[in-house]
Design a protein around this motif. Structure first.
Motif, mmCIF file in Angstrom:
data_model
loop_
_atom_site.group_PDB
_atom_site.id
_atom_site.type_symbol
_atom_site.label_atom_id
_atom_site.label_comp_id
_atom_site.label_asym_id
_atom_site.label_seq_id
_atom_site.Cartn_x
_atom_site.Cartn_y
_atom_site.Cartn_z
ATOM 1 N N TRP A 1 -6.380 -18.892 12.558
ATOM 2 C CA TRP A 1 -6.650 -20.070 11.745
ATOM 3 C C TRP A 1 -6.294 -19.732 10.305
ATOM 4 O O TRP A 1 -6.975 -18.930 9.653
ATOM 5 C CB TRP A 1 -8.115 -20.468 11.835
ATOM 6 N N ALA B 1 -15.345 -19.512 14.018
ATOM 7 C CA ALA B 1 -14.493 -18.366 14.348
ATOM 8 C C ALA B 1 -15.319 -17.118 14.663
ATOM 9 O O ALA B 1 -14.922 -16.295 15.500
ATOM 10 C CB ALA B 1 -13.520 -18.089 13.205
ATOM 11 N N ILE C 1 -10.318 -15.593 17.882
ATOM 12 C CA ILE C 1 -9.823 -16.317 16.702
ATOM 13 C C ILE C 1 -9.971 -15.467 15.448
ATOM 14 O O ILE C 1 -11.024 -14.887 15.193
ATOM 15 C CB ILE C 1 -10.570 -17.655 16.520
ATOM 16 N N THR C 2 -8.892 -15.415 14.671
ATOM 17 C CA THR C 2 -8.871 -14.709 13.392
ATOM 18 C C THR C 2 -8.671 -15.729 12.279
ATOM 19 O O THR C 2 -7.831 -16.625 12.405
ATOM 20 C CB THR C 2 -7.724 -13.687 13.348
ATOM 21 N N VAL C 3 -9.436 -15.604 11.200
ATOM 22 C CA VAL C 3 -9.300 -16.504 10.055
ATOM 23 C C VAL C 3 -8.596 -15.786 8.913
ATOM 24 O O VAL C 3 -8.939 -14.650 8.571
ATOM 25 C CB VAL C 3 -10.681 -17.002 9.568
ATOM 26 N N SER D 1 -3.735 -23.932 12.884
ATOM 27 C CA SER D 1 -3.954 -22.991 13.982
ATOM 28 C C SER D 1 -2.616 -22.657 14.625
ATOM 29 O O SER D 1 -1.799 -23.552 14.866
ATOM 30 C CB SER D 1 -4.880 -23.613 15.030
#
Length: 202
Positions: A74, A96, A102-104, A132
């Motif tokens: 993300w 997240a 999921i990586t921000v 995304s």
């Protein structure tokens, strides 16, 4: 534009939060040219962010969706001076944190206008904007932002009023942030979880 390459040079959320804290401590918070934002507004946004970080409760169905999310990155375009970001980025990060895959990553809008201009909202550089993408291929999966649909409708309705009758910028901000406070991140959770869930084939 290679999203994988862009995200490689982006900040972690922890680095962004540290920058946010420094801007408030040093009184260096600012905003876009002519935007009327300043150090006091950035300080208010940090207070909003901290409140959400303390009080946000993930909905049970959202938690289940996030735990099962497929791998994705993300990339969030934002700035500390942005009031909508103060209300939404803590929710994005909390989602997240419950999604192992999921990586921000965070990009400052004003330093990356070339990227921002690929994700305009009605021709505007509105933030936060979440993109995304698949971290392996760089394929874009979905975008979200700058605010939940019902909050966006509130803003658009206000702008459709004849200019002479239109609420002031301050009055609109008060109405918008009152809505955010009452909603407590619920719509942002549900909208993003819906997008994540839609990526999976049953």
């Amino acid at each position: 534009m290679d999203l994988v390459e862009v995200s490689a040079s982006a900040m972690t959320h922890e680095s962004y939060r540290a920058l946010f804290e420094v801007q408030v401590k040093d009184g260096t918070g600012s905003g876009p040219p002519g935007g009327g934002y300043g150090a006091d507004y950035t300080k208010l946004n940090l207070a909003r962010t901290r409140r959400l970080e303390r009080t946000l409760l993930l909905l049970p169905e959202v938690r289940v969706t996030m735990e099962a999310a497929d791998a994705q990155t993300w990339l969030v375009l934002t700035e500390p001076w942005c009031g909508d970001s103060a209300q939404n980025l803590p929710v994005i990060v909390a989602l997240a944190e419950h999604a192992p895959a999921i990586t921000v990553r965070v990009l400052l809008r004003d330093a990356h206008l070339g990227v921002m201009d690929r994700y305009l909202t009605n021709g505007s550089r509105s933030i936060p904007k979440l993109v995304s993408f698949d971290p392996s291929s760089g394929r874009e999966l979905f975008t979200w932002g700058p605010r939940p649909a019902r909050a966006q409708e509130l803003v658009l309705r206000a702008k459709q009023v004849p200019e002479a009758q239109r609420a002031t910028k301050e009055a609109l901000a008060t109405e918008l942030h009152t809505w955010y406070a009452a909603n407590a991140g619920r719509d942002t959770q549900l909208e993003l979880a819906g997008l994540v869930k839609g990526l999976r084939i049953p």
